[in-house]
Design a protein around this motif. Structure first.
Motif, short mmCIF file in Angstrom:
data_model
loop_
_atom_site.label_atom_id
_atom_site.label_comp_id
_atom_site.label_asym_id
_atom_site.label_seq_id
_atom_site.Cartn_x
_atom_site.Cartn_y
_atom_site.Cartn_z
N ARG A 1 0.84 -1.19 0.00
CA ARG A 1 0.00 0.00 0.00
C ARG A 1 0.88 1.24 0.00
N THR A 2 0.38 2.26 -0.68
CA THR A 2 1.15 3.50 -0.80
C THR A 2 0.41 4.65 -0.13
N VAL A 3 1.11 5.75 0.02
CA VAL A 3 0.53 6.96 0.62
C VAL A 3 -0.74 7.37 -0.12
N ARG A 4 -0.73 7.24 -1.44
CA ARG A 4 -1.88 7.62 -2.27
C ARG A 4 -3.17 6.94 -1.80
N ASP A 5 -3.06 5.72 -1.29
CA ASP A 5 -4.23 4.95 -0.85
C ASP A 5 -4.91 5.55 0.38
N PHE A 6 -4.23 6.44 1.08
CA PHE A 6 -4.74 6.97 2.35
C PHE A 6 -5.13 8.44 2.29
N MET A 7 -5.03 9.03 1.11
CA MET A 7 -5.43 10.43 0.98
C MET A 7 -6.94 10.54 1.19
N SER A 8 -7.34 11.63 1.85
CA SER A 8 -8.75 11.79 2.19
C SER A 8 -9.53 12.61 1.16
N GLY A 9 -9.05 12.68 -0.04
CA GLY A 9 -9.73 13.47 -1.05
C GLY A 9 -9.07 14.83 -1.19
N ALA A 10 -9.61 15.63 -2.07
CA ALA A 10 -9.03 16.94 -2.33
C ALA A 10 -9.18 17.84 -1.11
N PRO A 11 -8.07 18.41 -0.64
CA PRO A 11 -8.16 19.30 0.51
C PRO A 11 -8.73 20.65 0.12
N ILE A 12 -9.23 21.36 1.08
CA ILE A 12 -9.69 22.73 0.85
C ILE A 12 -8.45 23.60 0.88
N ILE A 87 3.43 3.21 2.83
CA ILE A 87 2.71 3.79 3.96
C ILE A 87 3.60 3.95 5.19
N ARG A 88 4.55 3.06 5.39
CA ARG A 88 5.44 3.15 6.55
C ARG A 88 6.26 4.44 6.55
N ASP A 89 6.42 5.07 5.38
CA ASP A 89 7.18 6.32 5.30
C ASP A 89 6.44 7.50 5.94
N LEU A 90 5.18 7.30 6.28
CA LEU A 90 4.43 8.35 6.98
C LEU A 90 4.81 8.45 8.45
N VAL A 91 5.27 7.35 9.02
CA VAL A 91 5.54 7.30 10.46
C VAL A 91 6.51 8.40 10.91
#
Length: 126
Positions: A1-12, A87-91
């Protein structure tokens, strides 16, 4: 899994020319976000937080602060992460209390917060 998989949609996102009064009125009060990416086109220029806004009011005074623009108070020293990073690179980012600014090369895609990750894992366990 990559960071892209955890984005919450377009930010304001906000413009660097937006007044702090407009930021407070339209974004902080209506959207209840802690921070906003400052963008021009698909380039991220900075990040502005509630703390930046409060700091401006306390430093400049409430009679002057709200006449300033976002560009005057935004943080420009940004730490970014590739959308394709594991995803581990977010830690390490989260341990430093950073928000993950997700990039596709030079193009800003969005943000990933600790809450995004927690919500993802919480709903995946159902």
């Amino acid at each position: 899994r990559t960071v892209r998989d955890f984005m919450s949609g377009a930010p304001i996102a906000v413009s660097p020319a937006l007044s702090l009064r407009q930021l407070a009125d339209d974004f902080v009060l209506r959207h209840h976000h802690e921070f906003f990416p400052v963008v021009e086109g698909d380039r991220i220029l900075g990040l502005v937080t509630e703390s930046d806004l409060l700091g401006a009011v306390l430093t400049l005074g409430e009679d002057k602060a709200f006449d300033h623009c976002v560009r005057d108070i935004m943080v420009t020293s940004l730490v970014t992460i590739s959308a394709d990073a594991p995803i581990r690179d977010l830690v390490p980012l989260f341990r430093k209390d950073y928000v993950a600014i997700v990039m596709d090369g030079e193009r800003f895609l969005g943000l990933v917060t600790r809450i995004d990750l927690i919500n993802h894992f919480r709903t995946a366990m159902r």
